[in-house]
Design an enzyme around this catalytic site. Structure first.
Site, PDB file in Angstrom:
ATOM      1  N   TYR A 106       0.836  -1.185   0.000  1.00 26.05           N
ATOM      2  CA  TYR A 106       0.000   0.000   0.000  1.00 26.05           C
ATOM      3  C   TYR A 106       0.876   1.243   0.000  1.00 26.05           C
ATOM      4  O   TYR A 106       1.929   1.254  -0.622  1.00 26.05           O
ATOM      5  CB  TYR A 106      -1.016  -0.066   1.168  1.00 26.05           C
ATOM      6  CG  TYR A 106      -2.164   0.834   0.882  1.00 26.05           C
ATOM      7  CD1 TYR A 106      -3.017   0.566  -0.180  1.00 26.05           C
ATOM      8  CD2 TYR A 106      -2.350   1.993   1.603  1.00 26.05           C
ATOM      9  CE1 TYR A 106      -4.031   1.440  -0.516  1.00 26.05           C
ATOM     10  CE2 TYR A 106      -3.365   2.872   1.276  1.00 26.05           C
ATOM     11  CZ  TYR A 106      -4.205   2.594   0.220  1.00 26.05           C
ATOM     12  OH  TYR A 106      -5.202   3.461  -0.121  1.00 26.05           O
ATOM     13  N   ARG A 159      -9.684  10.529  -6.970  1.00 22.77           N
ATOM     14  CA  ARG A 159      -8.764  11.299  -6.105  1.00 22.77           C
ATOM     15  C   ARG A 159      -7.928  10.295  -5.349  1.00 22.77           C
ATOM     16  O   ARG A 159      -8.287   9.854  -4.267  1.00 22.77           O
ATOM     17  CB  ARG A 159      -9.555  12.187  -5.131  1.00 22.77           C
ATOM     18  CG  ARG A 159      -8.705  13.195  -4.423  1.00 22.77           C
ATOM     19  CD  ARG A 159      -8.612  12.977  -2.936  1.00 22.77           C
ATOM     20  NE  ARG A 159      -8.252  11.610  -2.605  1.00 22.77           N
ATOM     21  CZ  ARG A 159      -7.965  11.191  -1.388  1.00 22.77           C
ATOM     22  NH1 ARG A 159      -8.020  12.009  -0.397  1.00 22.77           N
ATOM     23  NH2 ARG A 159      -7.630   9.928  -1.130  1.00 22.77           N
ATOM     24  N   LYS A 177      -6.018  -2.009  -0.572  1.00 23.82           N
ATOM     25  CA  LYS A 177      -6.805  -1.807   0.657  1.00 23.82           C
ATOM     26  C   LYS A 177      -7.361  -3.135   1.163  1.00 23.82           C
ATOM     27  O   LYS A 177      -7.348  -3.413   2.357  1.00 23.82           O
ATOM     28  CB  LYS A 177      -7.969  -0.843   0.370  1.00 23.82           C
ATOM     29  CG  LYS A 177      -7.564   0.604   0.413  1.00 23.82           C
ATOM     30  CD  LYS A 177      -7.548   1.114   1.844  1.00 23.82           C
ATOM     31  CE  LYS A 177      -6.977   2.507   1.935  1.00 23.82           C
ATOM     32  NZ  LYS A 177      -6.992   3.094   3.256  1.00 23.82           N
ATOM     33  N   GLU A 248     -13.638   4.138  -1.368  1.00 22.10           N
ATOM     34  CA  GLU A 248     -12.249   4.575  -1.192  1.00 22.10           C
ATOM     35  C   GLU A 248     -11.819   5.468  -2.346  1.00 22.10           C
ATOM     36  O   GLU A 248     -12.025   5.120  -3.512  1.00 22.10           O
ATOM     37  CB  GLU A 248     -11.339   3.340  -1.144  1.00 22.10           C
ATOM     38  CG  GLU A 248      -9.894   3.641  -0.831  1.00 22.10           C
ATOM     39  CD  GLU A 248      -9.661   4.012   0.625  1.00 22.10           C
ATOM     40  OE1 GLU A 248     -10.278   3.397   1.519  1.00 22.10           O
ATOM     41  OE2 GLU A 248      -8.867   4.928   0.866  1.00 22.10           O
ATOM     42  N   ASP A 249     -11.223   6.606  -2.013  1.00 22.94           N
ATOM     43  CA  ASP A 249     -10.598   7.484  -3.004  1.00 22.94           C
ATOM     44  C   ASP A 249     -11.526   7.890  -4.145  1.00 22.94           C
ATOM     45  O   ASP A 249     -11.190   7.758  -5.325  1.00 22.94           O
ATOM     46  CB  ASP A 249      -9.304   6.843  -3.539  1.00 22.94           C
ATOM     47  CG  ASP A 249      -8.159   7.024  -2.527  1.00 22.94           C
ATOM     48  OD1 ASP A 249      -8.395   7.620  -1.466  1.00 22.94           O
ATOM     49  OD2 ASP A 249      -7.050   6.570  -2.812  1.00 22.94           O
ATOM     50  N   ASP A 271     -13.662   4.987   3.921  1.00 18.21           N
ATOM     51  CA  ASP A 271     -12.433   4.993   4.718  1.00 18.21           C
ATOM     52  C   ASP A 271     -11.751   6.358   4.704  1.00 18.21           C
ATOM     53  O   ASP A 271     -11.183   6.781   5.715  1.00 18.21           O
ATOM     54  CB  ASP A 271     -11.470   3.917   4.192  1.00 18.21           C
ATOM     55  CG  ASP A 271     -10.165   3.959   4.951  1.00 18.21           C
ATOM     56  OD1 ASP A 271     -10.210   3.832   6.188  1.00 18.21           O
ATOM     57  OD2 ASP A 271      -9.102   4.148   4.332  1.00 18.21           O
ATOM     58  N   ASP A 272     -11.805   7.071   3.564  1.00 19.30           N
ATOM     59  CA  ASP A 272     -11.173   8.401   3.518  1.00 19.30           C
ATOM     60  C   ASP A 272     -11.826   9.335   4.524  1.00 19.30           C
ATOM     61  O   ASP A 272     -11.179  10.228   5.057  1.00 19.30           O
ATOM     62  CB  ASP A 272     -11.326   9.029   2.126  1.00 19.30           C
ATOM     63  CG  ASP A 272     -10.706   8.161   1.063  1.00 19.30           C
ATOM     64  OD1 ASP A 272      -9.520   7.843   1.190  1.00 19.30           O
ATOM     65  OD2 ASP A 272     -11.429   7.766   0.129  1.00 19.30           O
ATOM     66  N   ASN A 411      -0.323  12.853   2.153  1.00 20.14           N
ATOM     67  CA  ASN A 411       0.673  11.969   1.584  1.00 20.14           C
ATOM     68  C   ASN A 411       0.488  11.924   0.068  1.00 20.14           C
ATOM     69  O   ASN A 411      -0.520  12.404  -0.423  1.00 20.14           O
ATOM     70  CB  ASN A 411       0.619  10.561   2.231  1.00 20.14           C
ATOM     71  CG  ASN A 411      -0.768   9.978   2.224  1.00 20.14           C
ATOM     72  OD1 ASN A 411      -1.418   9.971   1.194  1.00 20.14           O
ATOM     73  ND2 ASN A 411      -1.225   9.497   3.366  1.00 20.14           N
TER      74      ASN A 411
END
Ligand code: NAI
Length: 550
Positions: A106, A159, A177, A248-249, A271-272, A411
């Site tokens: 990851y 994203r 993930k 996610e994302d 999760d974000d 990050n």
């Protein structure tokens, strides 16, 4: 040019073709671990080197081969190939040392893997759902070979990790993930399905790249995306009724909208937003355990007002309310900046979620001025603006607080708002600091500071394990608050003395199981669980853990 075609005829008897298909099936393949007897029975004698090896010996070879590689992206590709060949060896390897392998599977390596996805791609590990499948998504989902899927991680690639819109190349994210559910929390891997909802991309460079494998159309409009997502969610309910959907994302605004739309209707989470919120809350709770004080008395300045900031702020407000504040009192303790400056009421570009934190103050573009005016006790960077917390910012926080709490969560590393070294040295060792990436220890004035990594992998695999075991109807914010406190409570005094805000990564499985037990307990107490409550939740969960073995 002449070509030679080899007529292989039908060389395999039935048992032989079964054996060959086993060798090509990563879930059942044992490779050199097949015994002599098994090789004979399966008709694969001679197709493997003569040595019969244990799983442990196979892992030794993998480790040795990995040691010969210096580049993390090479290691990522090697491990991906291994997963294609033998899932048992793959998980035995990565579960042997998650601290070492998570950064390869990851973040940060997956960022490079996603950026070069078209070049390193070898084989699909999940499903791609596109606009062309509209009206048939349930039918398409039925192509997945496993009938009982418990976790779908779905991304639009809109994203990715602060890399922006990378379209279908974002597939590395749901794959990675879901691998971490198993690598960190031993959730059985065959219940996982990574999905890339390919809605097109606004990334011109990708659309022009001949090796790009996603849809080359522009992104769907918001309305078309909502319609496609609705059909996708309905299809998941129909085909995999026990499944938890992990978003996610997605692009920030899409992420918030989808979570609001579905959180009370189906078993899902983002999760974000919620995982990030919980890991940030865990860090804040740990910092307050160290320096003293209650969450309700803190003032939090966010730099960045996207899905991570909105998620963290929402969970903080909820917890402040449980500590006795009204909603208005709680939200008044939070201020935010985004790319266009301070979030305040004269702004015309704010989302509904951002308006909650728009207080009646003068507009400013200056974070330093904002800090001097708002006087935060906690500063959280979720902006993707690398280096935004300069010396003046850290000094201002240190001037305002005896022990400033500073999180630089963006990050990959180059996007972190400041480094650990900068936070400790500019605050003269006073800051309690955490980052989204793992910075090395910092030695200052003879003292060693150990920066925590606010990595969501402490939270979501544990929430996943609790979900797998207790089978809740919903994953509520309270589940994530419980997880956050379970993490913070696992930091002993020795780690506190080094400024650590997160548990050591040396025994991740133990941390995850302890957290999952607390979350599952809450699910039973709150009436969310559909499983029958066992007398001993810990041993019940331990019995469900996946163990890579033949
Ligand atoms: P997002 O795209 O939803 O939001 C980014 C926000 O930062 C927006 O409000 C944007 O206006 C603002 N921003 C961008 N450039 C800025 C600038 N130069 N100055 C001020 N504000 C600026 O992204 P999201 O999901 O909120 O993630 C933000 C960052 O946090 C990413 O780098 C992500 O990788 C990181 N993150 C870290 C996590 C962790 O450490 N556990 C978890 C989730 C996200």
């Amino acid at each position: 040019m002449s070509t030679t075609s080899i007529d292989r005829g039908t060389p395999y008897s039935e048992p032989g073709s079964l054996g060959l298909s086993l060798l090509h099936d990563p879930i059942r393949n044992k490779g050199t671990a097949y015994t002599v007897q098994q090789r004979r029975e399966l008709g694969i004698e001679g197709l493997l080197p003569p040595a019969v090896e244990s799983l442990e010996r196979q892992v030794d070879r993998v480790l040795q081969q990995l040691d010969g590689k210096t580049d993390d992206l090479d290691k990522y590709s090697y491990l991906t190939d291994l997963m294609d060949r033998n899932e048992t060896v793959f998980y035995k390897t990565v579960m042997s040392d998650p601290k070492r392998f998570v950064p390869i599977l990851y973040d940060p390596t997956v960022a490079d893997a996603c950026q070069t996805f078209g070049n390193i791609y070898r084989r699909a590990h999940g499903m791609y759902i596109t606009r062309d499948m509209k009206g048939r998504i349930a039918e398409v989902l039925k192509h997945w070979p496993e009938p009982d899927v418990r976790f779908i991680c779905v991304s639009t690639g809109g994203r990715i990790l602060g890399l922006g819109d990378i379209g279908a190349n974002g597939m590395g994210i749901p794959i990675g993930k879901l691998q971490l559910y198993t690598a960190c929390a031993a959730v059985p891997p065959h219940y996982m399905l990574p999905i890339l909802l390919d809605i097109g991309t606004s990334n011109e460079a990708l659309r022009a790249d001949p090796l790009y494998m996603g849809s080359r159309e522009p992104q769907l409009s918001e309305q078309a995306l909502d319609e496609l997502t609705q059909e996708f969610i309905d299809a998941v309910q129909e085909v995999f009724p026990a499944c938890c959907v992990h978003f996610e994302d997605w692009k920030g605004t899409d992420a918030i909208r989808m979570l609001e739309r579905y959180r009370d209707k189906i078993l899902c989470y983002n999760d974000d937003i919620q995982g990030t919120a919980a890991i940030a809350l865990a860090g804040i709770a740990a910092a307050l355990n160290t320096k003293g004080g209650k969450l309700k008395d803190q003032r939090i300045q966010f730099f960045g007002a996207g899905s991570a900031a909105i998620g963290i702020a929402g969970l903080v407000v909820k917890e402040m309310q449980t500590q006795g504040l009204t909603f208005d009192e709680a939200r008044s303790r939070i201020s935010m900046f985004d790319i266009n400056g301070l979030i305040e009421p004269s702004r015309t570009d704010l989302s509904e979620a951002q308006k909650v934190y728009a207080h009646s103050v003068a507009p400013t573009q200056s974070l330093l001025a904002g800090i001097q005016d708002f006087k935060p006790t906690i500063l959280i960077g979720v902006s993707t603006h690398g280096g935004a917390f300069d010396k003046h910012i850290i000094e201002a926080m240190t001037h305002l607080n005896e022990v400033p709490i500073i999180f630089a969560l963006s990050n990959p590393t180059r996007k972190a708002e400041c480094t650990a070294e900068q936070a400790y040295s500019w605050s003269k060792g006073k800051a309690l600091f955490a980052a989204g990436v793992q910075f090395p220890d910092v030695v200052l004035g003879g003292k060693t500071y150990r920066p925590g990594q606010a990595n969501n992998f402490y939270i979501y695999p544990a929430a996943g394990l609790a979900t797998y075991a207790a089978r809740p109807t919903r994953l509520t914010d309270e589940c994530f608050i419980v997880a956050a406190h379970a993490i913070a409570d696992q930091i002993g005094l020795a780690l506190q003395a080094k400024g650590m805000l997160y548990p050591s990564q040396d025994d991740i499985l133990e941390t995850e199981v302890t957290t999952a037990v607390r979350v599952a307990q809450y699910m039973f107490d709150a009436g969310l669980a559909q499983a029958t409550r066992p007398s001993d939740i810990r041993s019940w969960i331990e019995n469900m853990l996946y163990k890579p073995q033949y």
